[in-house]
Design a protein around this motif. Structure first.
Motif, short mmCIF file in Angstrom:
data_model
loop_
_atom_site.label_atom_id
_atom_site.label_comp_id
_atom_site.label_asym_id
_atom_site.label_seq_id
_atom_site.Cartn_x
_atom_site.Cartn_y
_atom_site.Cartn_z
N GLU A 1 0.82 -1.21 0.00
CA GLU A 1 0.00 0.00 0.00
C GLU A 1 0.86 1.27 0.00
N THR A 2 1.73 1.32 -1.00
CA THR A 2 2.59 2.48 -1.16
C THR A 2 2.66 2.82 -2.67
N SER A 3 3.43 3.85 -3.01
CA SER A 3 3.57 4.18 -4.44
C SER A 3 4.71 3.34 -5.03
N VAL A 4 4.77 3.31 -6.35
CA VAL A 4 5.85 2.57 -7.01
C VAL A 4 7.20 3.18 -6.62
N GLY A 5 7.24 4.51 -6.61
CA GLY A 5 8.47 5.21 -6.21
C GLY A 5 8.85 4.89 -4.78
N GLY A 6 7.84 4.83 -3.93
CA GLY A 6 8.06 4.50 -2.52
C GLY A 6 8.63 3.10 -2.36
N ALA A 7 8.11 2.18 -3.15
CA ALA A 7 8.59 0.79 -3.08
C ALA A 7 10.05 0.71 -3.52
N LYS A 8 10.35 1.42 -4.61
CA LYS A 8 11.75 1.43 -5.10
C LYS A 8 12.69 2.02 -4.05
N ALA A 9 12.23 3.11 -3.45
CA ALA A 9 13.04 3.77 -2.42
C ALA A 9 13.25 2.83 -1.23
N ASN A 10 12.21 2.09 -0.87
CA ASN A 10 12.33 1.14 0.24
C ASN A 10 13.37 0.07 -0.05
N PHE A 11 13.38 -0.44 -1.30
CA PHE A 11 14.34 -1.48 -1.66
C PHE A 11 15.77 -0.95 -1.54
N HIS A 12 15.99 0.24 -2.08
CA HIS A 12 17.36 0.78 -2.07
C HIS A 12 17.81 1.19 -0.67
N GLN A 13 16.86 1.67 0.12
CA GLN A 13 17.21 1.98 1.53
C GLN A 13 17.59 0.71 2.27
N ALA A 14 16.82 -0.37 2.00
CA ALA A 14 17.10 -1.66 2.65
C ALA A 14 18.51 -2.14 2.29
N LEU A 15 18.83 -2.02 1.01
CA LEU A 15 20.14 -2.45 0.52
C LEU A 15 21.26 -1.64 1.19
N LYS A 16 21.04 -0.33 1.28
CA LYS A 16 22.03 0.56 1.88
C LYS A 16 22.23 0.23 3.36
#
Lengths: 144, 190
Positions: free
Chosen positions: B166-181
């Motif tokens: 329940e987020t935006s596509v941009g939000g999901a991408k940001a979450n993935f990259h933050q997780a990786l970082k």
């Protein structure tokens, strides 16, 4: 459509490479192995277990059935108790009979037995007011 | 249920099965078919987050119970699997938050990697990295952890991940990259 799918795959590949650069593939495979370890026949039995749980939930639990029973018993107790109290204390004390049911002899006897009370009450009232009925009567006689 | 009917049901799409369920005919049979189709993906989605089988099993049961209760009103505005994984996501988050309130610490969160002995054939270094990976995953905020798992292991497109979480596509991408970082920082911290 195909373009976006292609972009998605290429970005996914890129992201996977980034993750694999951080943790080697063997380590990630080990993590997956850990996730994939499940009890034997778990998935074969899972749907049956779920259906059993659903069927059990449909039936009211023993506690609910007992509580319903206790509510019913309490209501019954209240009704019976109230009936008992009303019949014992109120109806017996307030026993009334219609006037026509009393025999005339009894009524006559009651009146004659209580006539003196009326006379006594009248005399007390006269005394209280302070009237002398005998004097008044004598003056009337004198006029005659 | 006869074998031919069973085969017929298994060939149908989720949508037809749900329509039959909603029509009220042989509900248990259609529900069982849905469970059989999707139970593994749902279970692994949950297990990657909570790690323990008992926890994953409890959550999966809650999710399927919810599906049974709510399937009657499912309007098929999204794919059934997306809807199912969204319930799975919400229930897993609820589970983790309840556990946090009860101050129950997951065993992996409390592991001290410096004292770990090598226990696998890969030797001490890989064993420590393995524990670090588990720890890093456990230390991620729930949403980032979910997005990371759905993207890396399930290989879902961001559009679907966005619907599930329940987020935006941009939000999901940001979450993935933050997780990786964040995982990179945890790995390099020692």
């Amino acid at each position: 459509m195909n373009m976006s799918k292609h972009n998605n795959i290429s970005s996914l590949d890129q992201e996977k490479r980034e993750v694999q650069a951080l943790f080697n593939e063997q380590i990630i495979a080990q993590f997956e192995k850990q996730v994939n370890s499940i009890p034997e026949n778990y998935f074969e039995q899972f749907s049956e277990n779920i259906l059993t749980t659903i069927q059990e939930k449909k039936k009211p639990s023993l506690l609910i059935r007992l509580s319903k029973l206790s509510v019913a018993a309490a209501i019954l107790f209240l009704v019976v108790g109230s009936y008992f109290i009303v019949t014992t204390y109120y109806i017996s004390d307030a026993t009334t009979i219609a006037i026509h049911e009393i025999p005339t002899v009894e009524i006559d006897s009651y009146v004659s037995n209580n006539e003196w009370m009326d006379d006594a009450e009248m005399q007390m009232e006269i005394n209280h007011i302070g009237l002398n009925l005998d004097v008044d009567n004598s003056s009337k006689d004198s006029i005659d | 249920m006869s074998r031919s009917l069973s085969n017929l049901v298994s060939m149908q799409s989720d949508q037809i099965i749900i329509e039959r369920f909603q029509a009220g005919a042989e509900k248990e049979q259609h529900f069982t078919e849905l469970v059989k189709r999707h139970q593994q993906k749902l279970y692994y989605q949950i297990k990657r987050i909570v790690i323990e089988h008992a926890d994953a099993d409890d959550i999966a049961q809650i999710v399927w119970m919810k599906v049974w209760e709510k399937l009657e009103g499912f309007k098929m505005e999204s794919e059934f699997s997306t809807w199912l994984f969204r319930i799975g996501y919400n229930e897993t988050i609820n589970f983790i938050q309840k556990r946090k309130k009860l101050a129950i610490v997951h065993p992996l969160e409390s592991l001290d990697t410096s004292n770990q002995e090598a226990s696998t054939s890969n030797g001490p270094k890989s064993s420590q990295i393995q524990i670090k990976l588990d720890q890093a995953i456990m230390q991620l905020p729930e949403k980032q952890r979910f997005v990371f798992m759905l993207r890396y292991f399930e290989e879902l497109p961001y559009e679907k991940i966005a619907q599930i979480t329940e987020t935006s596509v941009g939000g999901a991408k940001a979450n993935f990259h933050q997780a990786l970082k964040k995982m990179q920082e945890i790995i390099q911290s020692d």
